[in-house]
Enzyme design. Structure first.
Site, PDB file in Angstrom:
ATOM      1  N   GLY A   1     -21.498  13.130  12.945  1.00 20.76           N
ATOM      2  CA  GLY A   1     -20.923  11.799  12.752  1.00 20.76           C
ATOM      3  C   GLY A   1     -20.965  11.413  11.284  1.00 20.76           C
ATOM      4  O   GLY A   1     -20.873  12.269  10.404  1.00 20.76           O
ATOM      5  N   GLU A   2     -21.066  10.122  11.008  1.00 17.65           N
ATOM      6  CA  GLU A   2     -21.131   9.576   9.641  1.00 17.65           C
ATOM      7  C   GLU A   2     -19.804   9.670   8.903  1.00 17.65           C
ATOM      8  O   GLU A   2     -19.695   9.203   7.772  1.00 17.65           O
ATOM      9  CB  GLU A   2     -22.206  10.272   8.786  1.00 17.65           C
ATOM     10  N   GLY A   3     -18.798  10.330   9.473  1.00 12.93           N
ATOM     11  CA  GLY A   3     -17.575  10.615   8.740  1.00 12.93           C
ATOM     12  C   GLY A   3     -17.595  11.964   8.050  1.00 12.93           C
ATOM     13  O   GLY A   3     -16.665  12.292   7.311  1.00 12.93           O
TER      14      GLY A   3
END
Length: 356
Positions: A322-324
């Site tokens: 996640g997190e981009g």
């Protein structure tokens, strides 16, 4: 008219003439036709988004990490304590997370910044330097006991994402990369994916941060309970978000809508972003044309979401953070596709003889 309705009204189909011009130019460029594979498809997509051929370079990009907590955490769907959400927000702001490192590796011309947006972290974060405060609530409620949020909260979170996109595009961003942070948010993501695709909880629910078999079985049970309780209707996207979504999912859906309204590409990340993209496209079907699938997460629900959207990911690196992060890693490929249309000579311009 609400900000959501106004933004949806500004999402128009991508430009078919620009797509056709890009396809024609690619066939005249000094290379065998089709030799760039899916990069050519991406170049055509970017031309359609921009409404011109060649399209402008989709840089600089900005990553926006939307953070929120989840009441379903109380059901034991993850071994990570809820306070990790706020702690990781601090880590993002200090530049110590993986997404920060990846952004630095690309350089300021490609990625200008990683911004963090609080839409629903349980712990108070007031005064944190660099944090965008678009807080709607102190996390969601337990979706197995009632709706995760009210419809008004879901709409406010979507509008928080739209406002963030508006702000970043006005500041010069030419490509938006949504990221997420929220302990237990893969449980909500699985429920959203089931609601929008019709997949079963067993098929859509993954291990998230790497939970054991017992916890995975509990996640499946929780998603099943939530869907049975609410029977969310995919024709009512705000209702689905309110019933089983997260504040960060709703905000990311708005972020996708905002990017599409500005005719800016949005490079999708993993399962939580994919779940949010399903909601965005349900709200505005033409928003799909502005989405680029940055990578394929190992979370099974992400593959289901991408298949439902009809998107093929650019990268497949076994990521599940996640997190981009996965979206950000794909940005150089997106930029290269536009650069090829801008810079590569055609056979006639270069004086290169074409094949007979």
């Amino acid at each position: 008219m609400s900000l959501v309705d106004d933004t949806v009204a500004r999402v128009h189909p991508v430009d078919g003439a620009a797509r056709a011009a890009a396809a024609e130019r690619l066939d005249r460029m000094t290379k065998p036709a089709g030799s760039l594979g899916r990069v050519e498809d991406l170049a055509i997509t970017l031309a359609g988004i921009a409404g011109q051929c060649p399209p402008p370079l989709p840089v600089p990009a900005t990553v926006a990490v939307f953070a929120g907590d989840h009441g379903v955490h109380a059901r034991g769907v993850t071994p990570w304590p809820q306070e990790v959400t706020a702690q990781m927000v601090g880590n993002f702001l200090a530049g110590g997370a993986v997404v920060n490192a990846f952004a630095r590796s690309l350089g300021p011309e490609t990625c200008t910044d990683v911004v963090v947006v609080d839409v629903g972290v349980a712990a108070p974060l007031t005064g944190a330097p660099g944090l965008i405060d678009r807080r709607v609530a102190a996390g969601t409620a337990d979706m197995t006991a009632g709706p995760a949020m009210t419809r008004a909260q879901a709409q406010a979170a979507v509008e928080a994402g739209i406002a963030t996109a508006d702000e970043l595009v006005a500041a010069g961003s030419r490509c938006l990369v949504p990221g997420d942070m929220g302990i237990a948010n893969t449980t909500a993501a699985a429920a959203l994916i089931c609601a929008f695709t019709g997949a079963s909880p067993e098929a859509a629910t993954g291990r998230g941060t790497g939970v054991d078999d017992v916890t995975l079985a509990r996640k499946v049970e929780v998603v099943t309970e939530a869907l049975a309780r609410h029977a969310p209707d995919p024709a009512d996207p705000l209702g689905v978000l309110a019933a089983v979504g997260g504040l960060e999912h709703a905000a990311i859906a708005g972020f996708v809508l905002g990017a599409a309204a500005h005719r800016v590409p949005v490079v999708l990340d993993g399962v939580s972003v994919g779940a949010a993209a399903l909601a965005a496209v349900a709200l505005a079907p033409d928003a799909l044309g502005y989405c680029v699938a940055g990578h394929r997460s190992v979370e099974p629900g992400h593959t289901l979401a991408l298949a439902h959207l009809g998107l093929t990911p650019l990268l497949d690196l076994g990521l599940r953070l996640g997190e981009g992060t996965g979206g950000l890693l794909a940005v150089p490929v997106v930029s290269a596709a536009a650069r090829a249309l801008q810079d590569v000579a055609t056979f006639d311009a270069a004086g290169v003889t074409e094949k007979e």
